[in-house]
Scaffold this active site. Structure first.
Site, PDB file in Angstrom:
ATOM      1  N   ASP A   8       0.856  -1.190   0.000  1.00 27.52           N
ATOM      2  CA  ASP A   8       0.000   0.000   0.000  1.00 27.52           C
ATOM      3  C   ASP A   8       0.884   1.230   0.000  1.00 27.52           C
ATOM      4  O   ASP A   8       1.984   1.224   0.553  1.00 27.52           O
ATOM      5  CB  ASP A   8      -0.978  -0.001   1.171  1.00 27.52           C
ATOM      6  CG  ASP A   8      -0.305   0.018   2.538  1.00 27.52           C
ATOM      7  OD1 ASP A   8      -0.178   1.109   3.126  1.00 27.52           O
ATOM      8  OD2 ASP A   8       0.074  -1.063   3.029  1.00 27.52           O
ATOM      9  N   GLU A  97      -7.093   5.131  12.193  1.00 30.62           N
ATOM     10  CA  GLU A  97      -5.838   5.217  12.943  1.00 30.62           C
ATOM     11  C   GLU A  97      -5.880   6.252  14.068  1.00 30.62           C
ATOM     12  O   GLU A  97      -5.165   6.110  15.062  1.00 30.62           O
ATOM     13  CB  GLU A  97      -4.680   5.565  12.012  1.00 30.62           C
ATOM     14  CG  GLU A  97      -4.410   4.544  10.918  1.00 30.62           C
ATOM     15  CD  GLU A  97      -3.185   4.899  10.112  1.00 30.62           C
ATOM     16  OE1 GLU A  97      -2.150   5.268  10.706  1.00 30.62           O
ATOM     17  OE2 GLU A  97      -3.253   4.813   8.859  1.00 30.62           O
TER      18      GLU A  97
END
Length: 329
Positions: A8, A97
């Site tokens: 990613d 996150e």
């Protein structure tokens, strides 16, 4: 365990040479598109087009901010992805996150609002990406564990072991029992990317990956290459975004100028492993050896040999040097 390697990326990895990335054996990529209500990743468009052209299965993610409006974040993300002619084979992703100072009871309904909005826009269930700590504290209901609706979504786990070994299983957060993707490193090195990069695997076989993506694996020959002076199996593989192993399998002859080489289509190849991880073999460099020749012999890429042995200069290996041979992708 059977798995398929991928990665990613975001603006931290700018200027990616996507055919070289594909030639390392990685077969999918998840790309940062947006963050919050207004931020667009400046490399998203180039990465999206480059990954697509190189034959990698690709999808996009939104870095979610709980304190901002979830619908606006979803709409902004959707617009960024739908600006392209394709919406990618892999599902859209919410990246969890940060808490922005909010508690789980405030975060959970906002996450669900984003998921509902994006599912309606794309017609498919998004992926949930997050790490163990966030999920166990900020996406946890009273009594512990995730909200009941979490089981309806594919899961992309971020967890970095001290040392990743092919075939190992990740540490699962409490209440989560299966994973679709696993981000196992944030310090990976891949040919074609000039900085550290996140590495991932898909939990399943080649057939499973394409079924999950809703994509058809390419099978036809794509082109023919005429060998010219200075060509090597590695340089040709990098040019067409395939592995040296794929190229040599299709063309077992030695390279000669004016040879016509069959260039196979870029097809995802799974990693096969089961039970305890096998120890990596070694090879002692002999006179006349080159990294390209060794890579061809063992069915791996030169980039993988360089990474596995911390080789500073690929053109300066020494007779008697013992090389670790990474497991072929």
């Amino acid at each position: 365990m059977t798995s398929v390697p991928g990665l990613d990326v975001s603006y931290w990895q700018s200027g990616i040479d996507w055919p070289k990335v594909r030639a390392t054996g990685r077969r999918f990529v998840l790309i940062k598109a947006t963050e919050g209500e207004t931020y667009s990743d400046p490399t998203f468009n180039d990465d999206w087009s480059g990954a697509r052209a190189s034959g990698l299965l690709h999808g996009a993610y939104c870095f979610f901010h709980p304190k901002q409006d979830p619908k606006k974040q979803a709409d902004f993300f959707t617009s960024a992805v739908k600006a392209h002619s394709d919406m990618g084979e892999l599902p859209p992703v919410i990246d969890l996150e940060v808490t922005d100072g909010l508690t789980a009871d405030k975060i959970i309904p906002k996450v669900k609002a984003w998921l509902d909005e994006v599912e309606q826009a794309f017609g498919r269930k998004p992926l949930i990406y997050s790490g163990v700590s966030f999920l166990e504290t900020s996406l946890s209901v009273p009594g512990g564990g995730p909200p009941s609706w979490s089981k309806d979504y594919p899961f992309w786990l971020s967890w970095f072991p001290l040392q990743y070994v092919d075939g190992m299983a990740p540490l699962m957060p409490r209440g989560w029992f299966s994973w679709t993707f696993w981000q196992y490193s944030e310090t990976g090195s891949i040919n074609g990317i000039n900085t550290k990069v996140n590495l991932d695997i898909f939990n399943g076989s080649l057939v499973d990956l394409y079924a999950f993506a809703g994509a058809q694996a390419p099978t036809d020959v794509t082109s023919v290459h005429t060998v010219t002076a200075g060509d090597s199996f590695e340089s040709i593989a990098n040019k067409y975004g395939i592995t040296v192993r794929e190229l040599v399998t299709a063309n077992p002859q030695l390279l000669k100028i004016d040879d016509k080489l069959t260039i196979p289509a870029a097809v995802a190849i799974p990693q096969e492993s089961g039970g305890a991880a096998a120890a990596a073999p070694t090879y002692t460099v002999a006179r006349g050896d080159t990294l390209s020749a060794i890579a061809i012999r063992f069915g791996v890429t030169v980039a993988a040999l360089v990474a596995a042995n911390n080789i500073a200069n690929p053109n300066a290996i020494q007779v008697g040097q013992v090389l670790t041979i990474p497991l072929a992708a």
